[in-house]
Scaffold this motif. Structure first.
Motif, PDB file in Angstrom:
ATOM      1  N   VAL A  89       6.808   6.130  -6.271  1.00  0.00           N
ATOM      2  CA  VAL A  89       6.907   5.569  -4.920  1.00  0.00           C
ATOM      3  C   VAL A  89       7.657   4.240  -4.930  1.00  0.00           C
ATOM      4  CG1 VAL A  89       5.601   4.635  -2.966  1.00  0.00           C
ATOM      5  CG2 VAL A  89       4.859   6.748  -4.073  1.00  0.00           C
ATOM      6  N   ASP A  90       7.322   3.361  -5.874  1.00  0.00           N
ATOM      7  CA  ASP A  90       7.990   2.058  -5.944  1.00  0.00           C
ATOM      8  C   ASP A  90       9.486   2.219  -6.184  1.00  0.00           C
ATOM      9  OD1 ASP A  90       5.544   0.864  -5.580  1.00  0.00           O
ATOM     10  OD2 ASP A  90       5.265   0.308  -7.686  1.00  0.00           O
ATOM     11  N   VAL A  91       9.860   3.129  -7.080  1.00  0.00           N
ATOM     12  CA  VAL A  91      11.272   3.376  -7.367  1.00  0.00           C
ATOM     13  C   VAL A  91      11.975   3.941  -6.144  1.00  0.00           C
ATOM     14  CG1 VAL A  91      12.821   4.889  -8.690  1.00  0.00           C
ATOM     15  CG2 VAL A  91      11.033   3.590  -9.863  1.00  0.00           C
ATOM     16  N   HIS A  92      11.316   4.865  -5.462  1.00  0.00           N
ATOM     17  CA  HIS A  92      11.908   5.462  -4.253  1.00  0.00           C
ATOM     18  C   HIS A  92      12.167   4.391  -3.205  1.00  0.00           C
ATOM     19  CE1 HIS A  92      12.427   7.995  -0.714  1.00  0.00           C
ATOM     20  NE2 HIS A  92      12.499   9.051  -1.499  1.00  0.00           N
ATOM     21  N   ARG A  93      11.197   3.524  -2.983  1.00  0.00           N
ATOM     22  CA  ARG A  93      11.352   2.476  -1.970  1.00  0.00           C
ATOM     23  C   ARG A  93      12.467   1.504  -2.339  1.00  0.00           C
ATOM     24  NH1 ARG A  93       4.867   1.243  -0.992  1.00  0.00           N
ATOM     25  NH2 ARG A  93       4.623   2.538   0.874  1.00  0.00           N
ATOM     26  N   LEU A  94      12.595   1.184  -3.620  1.00  0.00           N
ATOM     27  CA  LEU A  94      13.593   0.217  -4.052  1.00  0.00           C
ATOM     28  C   LEU A  94      15.011   0.773  -4.030  1.00  0.00           C
ATOM     29  CD1 LEU A  94      11.849  -1.639  -7.009  1.00  0.00           C
ATOM     30  CD2 LEU A  94      12.838  -2.713  -4.989  1.00  0.00           C
ATOM     31  N   PHE A  95      15.189   2.011  -4.484  1.00  0.00           N
ATOM     32  CA  PHE A  95      16.535   2.523  -4.713  1.00  0.00           C
ATOM     33  C   PHE A  95      16.993   3.585  -3.726  1.00  0.00           C
ATOM     34  CE2 PHE A  95      15.261   1.322  -9.194  1.00  0.00           C
ATOM     35  CZ  PHE A  95      15.965   0.128  -9.181  1.00  0.00           C
ATOM     36  N   VAL A  96      16.063   4.319  -3.136  1.00  0.00           N
ATOM     37  CA  VAL A  96      16.434   5.348  -2.169  1.00  0.00           C
ATOM     38  C   VAL A  96      16.260   4.812  -0.752  1.00  0.00           C
ATOM     39  CG1 VAL A  96      16.013   7.691  -1.345  1.00  0.00           C
ATOM     40  CG2 VAL A  96      15.806   7.165  -3.782  1.00  0.00           C
ATOM     41  N   PRO A 103       0.827  -1.212   0.000  1.00  0.00           N
ATOM     42  CA  PRO A 103       0.000   0.000   0.000  1.00  0.00           C
ATOM     43  C   PRO A 103       0.860   1.261   0.000  1.00  0.00           C
ATOM     44  CG  PRO A 103      -0.730  -1.561   1.691  1.00  0.00           C
ATOM     45  CD  PRO A 103       0.575  -2.061   1.182  1.00  0.00           C
ATOM     46  N   ILE A 104       0.383   2.276  -0.641  1.00  0.00           N
ATOM     47  CA  ILE A 104       1.076   3.562  -0.657  1.00  0.00           C
ATOM     48  C   ILE A 104       1.144   4.141   0.757  1.00  0.00           C
ATOM     49  CG2 ILE A 104       0.878   5.966  -1.433  1.00  0.00           C
ATOM     50  CD1 ILE A 104       1.869   4.111  -3.624  1.00  0.00           C
TER      51      ILE A 104
END
Length: 301
Positions: free
Chosen positions: A143-150, A17-18
């Motif tokens: 959001v998905d990219v932020h969670r994965l890479f940041v 979930p976001i």
């Protein structure tokens, strides 16, 4: 009586979930803030995000039947990618002047996108509900990219990114009142919208080369082409929630998820040791290109 309780495997990032946030140590917050919406590795999620957007039949056929020749991703993938990535950069980090010029340019292209009597579904690029869906897909991808890479987000970071994400829809014709009022409301909107997702054979055939990163007119030696497509499909499918994988008929399972997770973990390490300019490429360059195009009168889209 068992000696332990079974531990439930965490949901993959793309299924979470976001509204889900975690505690983030203070020393980790500064760098994460500067990368909001400007992470070059986000390009890897691009094909998956296109699939998500076009999974609404009205959007899928609007793109497939588009009269805007220069904007067709199947015929001009590099130009279409530049336009999309520039839109992301301008929406989230652009100046008011850049946003005004880009909005006008997008509106000009959208005026040519509407269904005909022969179209399987009725659509118009100025349909606010469809534009909201496109903006929501773009925001979820961010959001998905932020969670994965940041890294994970706390409440403050999640709220900041959500405020930025709203612009991904309102840069089109979506009024602010239509954007879900909170992250929890966004999750409800997303769940309801999945009921409207359907990819038929025609749209699926259009999208598969995008998923496999096939460039029109470019044919590599067969072993290289096969390996390149396998890697592209792993990345694209990994960034898709299961509902979209099912619609695209893309196989997935624990082994593929582990391969995807290992690849993303390696890229995350590389991203963290990279200087800011490298991490944010090409979005930082695209923002400068927008200024140059505005100054010289060149097309923005």
């Amino acid at each position: 009586m068992t000696l332990y309780e079974p531990v439930e495997a965490p949901l993959p990032v793309v299924e979470r979930p976001i509204d889900e946030v975690v505690a983030v140590p203070p020393h980790a917050r500064a760098r994460r803030h500067e990368d909001d919406g400007m992470l070059g590795l986000g390009l890897l999620a691009g094909p998956a995000n296109v699939i998500m957007q076009l999974a609404r039949p009205e959007v899928g056929y609007g793109v497939l039947e588009s009269r805007v020749e220069s904007g067709r991703v199947d015929r001009h993938p590099i130009k279409r990618a530049r336009t999309t990535f520039t839109y992301l950069a301008v929406s989230t980090n652009g100046t008011p002047e850049q946003q005004l010029h880009f909005r006008r340019a997008v509106n000009g292209a959208h005026r040519q996108v509407f269904s005909t009597d022969e179209s399987p579904v009725k659509y118009h690029a100025f349909d606010k509900d469809l534009q909201l869906w496109v903006g929501a897909c773009l925001y979820k991808g961010v959001v998905d990219v932020h969670r994965l890479f940041v890294g994970e987000m706390d409440e403050q970071a999640a709220d900041r990114l959500y405020l930025q994400g709203r612009a991904l829809a309102t840069m089109l014709q979506v009024p602010e009142r239509m954007w879900p009022e909170s992250r929890a409301a966004f999750d409800r909107y997303w769940a309801d919208s999945l009921e409207k997702v359907h990819i038929d054979d025609t749209v699926r055939e259009y999208l598969y080369p995008i998923a496999a990163s096939r460039l029109r007119g470019l044919q590599l030696p067969k072993p290289i082409q096969r390996r390149n497509e396998e890697l592209a499909l792993l990345i694209t499918t990994g960034f898709l929630p299961q509902r979209f994988r099912d619609e695209m008929r893309l196989p997935w399972g624990p082994d593929k998820q582990r391969s995807f997770d290992r690849l993303m973990a390696g890229l995350r390490v590389a991203n963290r040791v990279s200087p800011r300019f490298v991490r944010q490429f090409p979005f930082n360059v695209l923002l400068k290109d927008v200024d140059r195009r505005i100054r010289t009168g060149r097309p923005l889209v």
